[in-house]
Design a protein around this motif. Structure first.
Motif, PDB file in Angstrom:
ATOM      1  N   HIS B 145      -9.611  -0.678 -14.722  1.00  0.00           N
ATOM      2  CA  HIS B 145      -9.877  -1.689 -13.707  1.00  0.00           C
ATOM      3  C   HIS B 145      -8.563  -2.369 -13.344  1.00  0.00           C
ATOM      4  O   HIS B 145      -8.003  -3.125 -14.136  1.00  0.00           O
ATOM      5  N   ILE B 146      -8.112  -2.099 -12.129  1.00  0.00           N
ATOM      6  CA  ILE B 146      -6.759  -2.504 -11.734  1.00  0.00           C
ATOM      7  C   ILE B 146      -6.726  -3.994 -11.405  1.00  0.00           C
ATOM      8  O   ILE B 146      -7.571  -4.501 -10.674  1.00  0.00           O
ATOM      9  N   ASP B 147      -5.701  -4.667 -11.958  1.00  0.00           N
ATOM     10  CA  ASP B 147      -5.608  -6.122 -11.816  1.00  0.00           C
ATOM     11  C   ASP B 147      -4.672  -6.549 -10.695  1.00  0.00           C
ATOM     12  O   ASP B 147      -4.837  -7.601 -10.107  1.00  0.00           O
ATOM     13  N   HIS B 148      -3.620  -5.764 -10.412  1.00  0.00           N
ATOM     14  CA  HIS B 148      -2.624  -6.180  -9.410  1.00  0.00           C
ATOM     15  C   HIS B 148      -1.924  -4.941  -8.843  1.00  0.00           C
ATOM     16  O   HIS B 148      -2.064  -3.839  -9.377  1.00  0.00           O
ATOM     17  N   PHE B 149      -1.159  -5.157  -7.760  1.00  0.00           N
ATOM     18  CA  PHE B 149      -0.529  -4.019  -7.085  1.00  0.00           C
ATOM     19  C   PHE B 149       0.514  -3.326  -7.965  1.00  0.00           C
ATOM     20  O   PHE B 149       0.667  -2.109  -7.902  1.00  0.00           O
ATOM     21  N   ASP B 150       1.229  -4.079  -8.797  1.00  0.00           N
ATOM     22  CA  ASP B 150       2.207  -3.431  -9.682  1.00  0.00           C
ATOM     23  C   ASP B 150       1.516  -2.391 -10.569  1.00  0.00           C
ATOM     24  O   ASP B 150       2.054  -1.321 -10.832  1.00  0.00           O
ATOM     25  N   GLU B 151       0.319  -2.737 -11.019  1.00  0.00           N
ATOM     26  CA  GLU B 151      -0.423  -1.798 -11.861  1.00  0.00           C
ATOM     27  C   GLU B 151      -0.898  -0.599 -11.039  1.00  0.00           C
ATOM     28  O   GLU B 151      -0.814   0.553 -11.491  1.00  0.00           O
ATOM     29  N   LEU B 152      -1.361  -0.879  -9.827  1.00  0.00           N
ATOM     30  CA  LEU B 152      -1.801   0.230  -8.964  1.00  0.00           C
ATOM     31  C   LEU B 152      -0.660   1.234  -8.774  1.00  0.00           C
ATOM     32  O   LEU B 152      -0.865   2.451  -8.908  1.00  0.00           O
ATOM     33  N   TYR B 153       0.558   0.725  -8.506  1.00  0.00           N
ATOM     34  CA  TYR B 153       1.665   1.659  -8.260  1.00  0.00           C
ATOM     35  C   TYR B 153       2.133   2.345  -9.538  1.00  0.00           C
ATOM     36  O   TYR B 153       2.612   3.485  -9.500  1.00  0.00           O
ATOM     37  N   GLU B 154       1.979   1.673 -10.663  1.00  0.00           N
ATOM     38  CA  GLU B 154       2.281   2.330 -11.941  1.00  0.00           C
ATOM     39  C   GLU B 154       1.329   3.520 -12.134  1.00  0.00           C
ATOM     40  O   GLU B 154       1.744   4.611 -12.551  1.00  0.00           O
ATOM     41  N   ILE B 155       0.060   3.313 -11.827  1.00  0.00           N
ATOM     42  CA  ILE B 155      -0.923   4.395 -11.988  1.00  0.00           C
ATOM     43  C   ILE B 155      -0.633   5.524 -10.999  1.00  0.00           C
ATOM     44  O   ILE B 155      -0.688   6.712 -11.345  1.00  0.00           O
ATOM     45  N   ILE B 156      -0.255   5.151  -9.766  1.00  0.00           N
ATOM     46  CA  ILE B 156       0.079   6.182  -8.769  1.00  0.00           C
ATOM     47  C   ILE B 156       1.271   7.000  -9.257  1.00  0.00           C
ATOM     48  O   ILE B 156       1.275   8.233  -9.191  1.00  0.00           O
ATOM     49  N   SER B 157       2.245   6.307  -9.835  1.00  0.00           N
ATOM     50  CA  SER B 157       3.418   7.026 -10.337  1.00  0.00           C
ATOM     51  C   SER B 157       3.043   7.931 -11.509  1.00  0.00           C
ATOM     52  O   SER B 157       3.491   9.077 -11.599  1.00  0.00           O
ATOM     53  N   LEU B 158       2.179   7.443 -12.400  1.00  0.00           N
ATOM     54  CA  LEU B 158       1.742   8.285 -13.526  1.00  0.00           C
ATOM     55  C   LEU B 158       0.941   9.485 -13.041  1.00  0.00           C
ATOM     56  O   LEU B 158       0.988  10.566 -13.645  1.00  0.00           O
ATOM     57  N   SER B 159       0.180   9.289 -11.955  1.00  0.00           N
ATOM     58  CA  SER B 159      -0.701  10.368 -11.497  1.00  0.00           C
ATOM     59  C   SER B 159       0.106  11.588 -11.048  1.00  0.00           C
ATOM     60  O   SER B 159      -0.425  12.687 -10.963  1.00  0.00           O
ATOM     61  N   LYS B 160       1.408  11.375 -10.781  1.00  0.00           N
ATOM     62  CA  LYS B 160       2.249  12.514 -10.391  1.00  0.00           C
ATOM     63  C   LYS B 160       2.678  13.322 -11.614  1.00  0.00           C
ATOM     64  O   LYS B 160       3.032  14.482 -11.514  1.00  0.00           O
ATOM     65  N   GLU B 161       2.647  12.666 -12.798  1.00  0.00           N
ATOM     66  CA  GLU B 161       3.107  13.350 -14.016  1.00  0.00           C
ATOM     67  C   GLU B 161       1.963  13.940 -14.831  1.00  0.00           C
ATOM     68  O   GLU B 161       2.179  14.827 -15.642  1.00  0.00           O
ATOM     69  N   ILE B 162       0.784  13.346 -14.669  1.00  0.00           N
ATOM     70  CA  ILE B 162      -0.326  13.724 -15.545  1.00  0.00           C
ATOM     71  C   ILE B 162      -1.333  14.581 -14.763  1.00  0.00           C
ATOM     72  O   ILE B 162      -1.581  14.338 -13.586  1.00  0.00           O
ATOM     73  N   GLU B 163      -1.875  15.562 -15.449  1.00  0.00           N
ATOM     74  CA  GLU B 163      -2.837  16.465 -14.811  1.00  0.00           C
ATOM     75  C   GLU B 163      -4.137  15.766 -14.442  1.00  0.00           C
ATOM     76  O   GLU B 163      -4.668  15.923 -13.354  1.00  0.00           O
TER      77      GLU B 163
END
Ligand code: PLP
Lengths: 85, 452
Positions: B145-163
């Protein structure tokens, strides 16, 4: 010896009225017994003896609660100001 | 002849006129047993003070809450709010009843995993999720459950590395007519930030947007606030479907229902004012049912209640240490449990009872804990029976937040026992000792010795 002021009215149910101030108070049963014994002129030792035969209580505990109680009576000005030896 | 029980003598002023704020002073009935187990015998075995948790009360409360929702709405799921009480035995009672886990830190997340909760049934809330936490949660398929935009972009960045595709929802804050408004968590509804966040997630295409989340506050006494919140979240779900053709799987309404404790300074006791689970359920489910969400698309309703589910099951029992008189003549009773283990004494006028039989007599008493600190007040001004040194007390409704927010301060945290549904006590957390504390400390070589 501690003396309860003469004008204080005390009923058998533990209701206390101070006509000097208009305040009323209530005593629990042990409080009432102690006040009646003080009124009848009994000393601490005599009061403790009576309590020890009737109640499950050690002298140390009784003394602690007795003096706490009589201090309150004094604070409420229900005792004679010079009523002590 | 057996002698009578001695009660300490008292005299108190009779106040003519107004009755006390709860009407006539009522006698505090002793509580000698919990689930038919003698409190005194538990303290004999496990010490004083002692936390006692009733397993059957947890199960009964949970079943009551679940029934209130499931009898009104087709798809209901509770997730146990770990921070409210994360003793493993307590968590596992909720998991046995069917609750998922709701966690707000990497530590709580790992605790849920260690308890055996499948990763995909863990809801990861809160503003504090490290990159490592997020990576683990994504790989485990947990609900982030995303709390703020910094977290959203962290997840977007991780989604490029993780299957694995991250499964996400956003936390939404909003005006529900109550104060204080919890606007520091999540994305705001009224100013369009929440809608903006949803659109960015939809545009990204690497994230699975599964739900919406809110938690509007804690110790909420207003069912209307939930109705407003549910209506606003339902409208976001409808807009998502209209604009993106995207159907959400769930809406998580958070927790926050008041327990039956009485707030400090409240005029009426909590037992009279707290809405029932049925009242809250009616407010929330009726908002969903009457929303524009298509009946086939009704989302799973998730609830994360903490205090309302566990407060009643927890008790803190202990011993009177001393009585004394304050300068103004009022009575002070000192007990062996302080605010360091009963944190909720700062919020609540806790219901504290004698364990042994008492007479009708009560006295205006302030109950202090044992800490050598002025703030250590467990109850101010309570008409309390005349307990003596060595007598026992029990404090009700202490199940929420105490076993997680307690502090090791001046004295040790005590044992916690759980009484199982058959009345068997189990030690579920051991008391701390000097060794527990010292085992965490390191004394530099040059400070190991001294001559006095
Ligand atoms: C996100 C979230 N869910 C659930 C809870 C549980 O709240 P409560 O104990 O008030 O039901 C909290 C507590 O603050 C929370 O922050």
């Amino acid at each position: 010896m501690l003396k309860i002021k003469k004008n204080i009215a005390i009923s058998d149910s533990g209701f206390v009225f101070d006509p000097g101030t208009g305040d009323s108070y209530s005593l629990n049963p042990t409080g009432l017994e102690i006040v009646q014994m003080i009124k009848s002129g009994k000393s601490f030792e005599e009061i403790f003896q009576d309590f020890a035969t009737k109640y499950e209580v050690e002298e140390e505990a009784f003394e602690k609660y007795y003096y706490d109680f009589t201090t309150t009576l004094k604070q409420l000005r229900l005792t004679e100001p010079n009523g002590e030896d | 002849m057996t002698k009578l029980i001695f009660e300490r003598p008292i005299i108190q002023r009779i106040n003519a006129g107004l009755p006390s704020k709860y009407g006539m002073a009522h006698k505090l009935e002793p509580i000698s047993h919990i689930d038919n187990v003698s409190i005194k015998s538990l303290m004999d075995s496990y010490g004083s003070p002692l936390f006692i948790i009733s397993e059957s009360t947890i199960r009964k409360t949970y079943k009551n809450a679940f029934r209130a929702f499931s009898s009104r709405y087709p798809k209901v799921q509770f997730a146990w709010s770990y921070k409210t009480n994360y003793l493993n035995a307590v968590c596992n009672v909720f998991h046995q009843e069917g609750s998922w886990a709701e966690v707000v830190s990497g530590f709580e997340y790992d605790k849920a995993i260690a308890n055996g909760v499948p990763g995909e049934l863990i809801i990861f809330n809160g503003p504090d999720k490290s990159r490592q936490d997020l990576e683990k949660a994504i790989k485990n398929g947990s609900l982030i459950h995303i709390d703020h935009f910094d977290e959203l972009y962290e997840i977007i960045s991780l989604s490029k590395e993780i299957e694995e595709r991250p499964k996400v929802a956003i936390r939404v804050n909003m005006d529900t007519g109550i104060y204080p408004r919890w606007d520091r968590f999540g994305f705001n509804y009224e100013n369009g930030e929440a809608w903006d966040a949803l659109n960015r997630i939809m545009a990204n295409k690497k994230l699975d947007l599964l739900g919406l989340h809110t938690h509007i506050g804690t110790y909420m006494m207003s069912t209307d606030a939930y109705k407003i919140a549910a209506t606003k979240l339902a409208s976001l779900a409808v807009r998502l479907e209209q604009k993106h053709g995207h159907v959400l799987q769930y809406i998580d309404m958070g927790g926050g229902f008041a327990s039956k404790n009485t707030l400090r300074g409240a005029y009426y006791p909590g037992t009279d004012t707290t809405p029932s689970f049925d009242d809250f359920a009616e407010a929330i489910t009726s908002a969903f049912m009457s929303s524009e969400i298509k009946p086939d698309n009704l989302p799973l309703l998730i609830l994360e209640n903490g205090r309302a589910l566990i407060d009643d099951a927890g008790y803190l029992a202990g011993t009177v240490l001393a009585n004394k008189r304050l300068a103004d003549g009022r009575r002070a009773t000192i007990i062996d449990a302080g605010v360091n283990i009963l944190f909720t004494a700062f919020w609540y006028e806790h219901d504290i009872r004698p364990v042994e039989p008492v007479s009708e007599q009560t006295e205006d008493t302030t109950i202090y804990g044992p800490l050598c600190m002025n703030i250590d007040v467990i109850r101010g001004n309570v008409m309390f029976p005349l307990l003596k040194k060595g007598d026992h007390y029990v404090i009700r409704r202490v199940g929420a937040y105490n076993n997680t927010q307690w502090l090791q301060f001046i004295s040790m945290r005590p044992n916690v026992v759980m009484i199982d549904s058959k009345g068997e006590p189990h030690l579920i957390r051991k008391n701390e000792t000097l060794e527990t504390i010292n085992s965490q400390e390191l004394t530099p070589e040059h400070l190991k010795n001294f001559d006095l």
